[in-house]
Design an enzyme around this catalytic site. Structure first.
Site, short mmCIF file in Angstrom:
data_model
loop_
_atom_site.label_atom_id
_atom_site.label_comp_id
_atom_site.label_asym_id
_atom_site.label_seq_id
_atom_site.Cartn_x
_atom_site.Cartn_y
_atom_site.Cartn_z
N LYS A 1 0.77 -1.28 0.16
CA LYS A 1 -0.03 -0.03 -0.04
C LYS A 1 0.82 1.22 -0.03
CE LYS A 1 -3.32 -1.23 -0.62
NZ LYS A 1 -3.54 -1.98 -1.77
N HIS B 1 7.64 -7.46 -1.70
CA HIS B 1 7.34 -6.77 -0.40
C HIS B 1 8.17 -7.30 0.65
CE1 HIS B 1 4.10 -4.60 -2.10
NE2 HIS B 1 3.08 -5.68 -1.87
N SER C 1 -5.24 2.80 3.76
CA SER C 1 -5.40 1.99 2.72
C SER C 1 -5.23 0.61 2.92
CB SER C 1 -3.96 2.53 1.52
OG SER C 1 -4.19 1.56 0.44
P1 A3P Z 1 -5.38 4.25 -1.48
O1 A3P Z 1 -5.87 3.01 -1.08
O2 A3P Z 1 -4.98 5.13 -0.53
O3 A3P Z 1 -6.30 4.73 -2.61
P2 A3P Z 1 -0.14 -0.74 -3.66
O4 A3P Z 1 0.09 -0.65 -5.14
O5 A3P Z 1 1.54 -0.39 -3.05
O6 A3P Z 1 -0.98 -1.76 -3.06
O7 A3P Z 1 -0.87 0.66 -3.25
C1 A3P Z 1 -1.99 0.74 -3.61
C2 A3P Z 1 -2.16 2.33 -3.17
O8 A3P Z 1 -1.77 3.10 -4.20
C3 A3P Z 1 -4.08 2.69 -3.16
O9 A3P Z 1 -3.91 3.75 -2.40
C4 A3P Z 1 -3.77 3.39 -4.67
O10 A3P Z 1 -5.18 4.09 -4.96
C5 A3P Z 1 -2.66 4.08 -4.82
N1 A3P Z 1 -2.59 4.26 -6.15
C6 A3P Z 1 -2.32 3.23 -7.18
N2 A3P Z 1 -1.94 4.05 -8.49
C7 A3P Z 1 -2.07 5.30 -8.03
C8 A3P Z 1 -1.71 6.48 -8.96
N3 A3P Z 1 -1.65 6.47 -10.20
N4 A3P Z 1 -2.13 7.63 -8.52
C9 A3P Z 1 -2.20 7.88 -7.02
N5 A3P Z 1 -2.29 6.58 -6.08
C10 A3P Z 1 -2.17 5.45 -6.65
#
Ligand code: A3P
Length: 260
Positions: free
Chosen positions: A17, A72, A102
């Site tokens: 996240k 991770h 998140s």
């Molecule tokens: P949120 O749950 O706060 O919206 P990961 O890929 O490490 O699992 O992280 C997921 C988080 O990154 C989610 O956050 C997701 O919405 C956000 N995310 C993914 N792509 C994004 C982008 N292009 N711009 C902003 N946030 C992004």
């Protein structure tokens, strides 16, 4: 752990996240020089597979280097092998308060994770480090302690938010793949939250409901900085602040808008 790392081009790290999927998309497009074809036709988990997943070995056999690898895993598991390799390592971090929020929402939709209970309960486990991949503090501090020993690029989710273009260009230069202005523009457009949210190759809607229950939320949820303000009570905020100070007192790490 012994890994055949010398043929790896780049390993992208983060705890969950923190913006892993965003980084996968950016790296795909840096290597394709802004050509959207791979990002629109190949799922992200095939373009930049997860080292710790069972499908990884088969995936490696199907591709030749240079490769993009995602993980991770904590530093104590992987850094010894990486030190013997030529891999370039990118570590992506995010304000841990937003990570907790998140991750909490992700637990609701991810059927392979335990029910998170209330946000209050989840936050206790997050701060104790008894969530998947362990303590956020240990993860970040561990990888940052390897800065002198690994070819490591450290970047935050907040950096990408504030200056996507500049961040993409810095990354591309560091990877030895400098971009033309139009290539950089194409990457910025495609990597906006709204564009990635609609891209089925990266928004996880291809994953069956038995694994991710799409009726309970979206993987591409909000994509903002500071969503913690809508979740934390003042007491939770003070408690978090206290633990953060204790855990990070020796660290030079700073996040914009961490505590206000
Ligand atoms: P949120 O749950 O706060 O919206 P990961 O890929 O490490 O699992 O992280 C997921 C988080 O990154 C989610 O956050 C997701 O919405 C956000 N995310 C993914 N792509 C994004 C982008 N292009 N711009 C902003 N946030 C992004």
């Amino acid at each position: 752990m012994c890994l055949p790392l010398p043929s790896f081009k780049e390993v992208s790290h983060s705890q969950g996240k923190q913006g892993t999927t965003w980084m996968q998309e950016i790296l795909t497009l840096i290597y394709s020089k802004g050509d959207l074809e791979p990002a629109k036709t190949i799922p992200n988990w095939a373009r930049a597979p997860w080292l710790e997943h069972t499908y990884f070995k088969d995936m490696l056999q199907e591709t030749s280097g240079p490769r993009l690898i995602t993980t991770h895993l904590p530093c104590q598991v992987l850094a010894p092998a990486l030190r013997k390799s030529k891999a370039k390592v990118i570590y992506m971090a995010r304000n841990p308060k937003d990570v907790a929020v998140s991750f909490y929402h992700f637990h609701k939709m991810a059927r392979f994770l335990p029910d998170p209970g209330s946000f209050e309960d989840f936050l206790v486990r997050f701060l104790e480090g008894t969530v998947q991949y362990g303590s956020w503090f240990d993860h970040v501090k561990g990888w940052l302690s390897q800065r002198a020993e690994l070819d490591l690029f450290y970047i935050t989710y907040e950096d990408l938010h504030q200056e996507l273009g500049r961040s993409v260009e810095r990354l591309a230069d560091w990877l030895g793949c400098p971009l033309q202005p139009e290539e950089s523009r194409a990457i910025q457009q495609h990597c906006s939250f709204s564009s990635m949210r609609e891209n089925t190759m990266v928004n996880y809607t291809l994953i069956p409901c038995e694994i991710m229950d799409h009726s309970r939320g979206r993987f591409m949820r909000k994509g903002i900085v500071g969503d913690w303000r809508d979740h934390f009570t003042p007491v939770q905020n003070m408690h978090f602040h206290k633990i953060y100070q204790e855990e990070m007192q020796d660290s030079s790490l700073r996040f914009r808008g961490l505590m206000d």
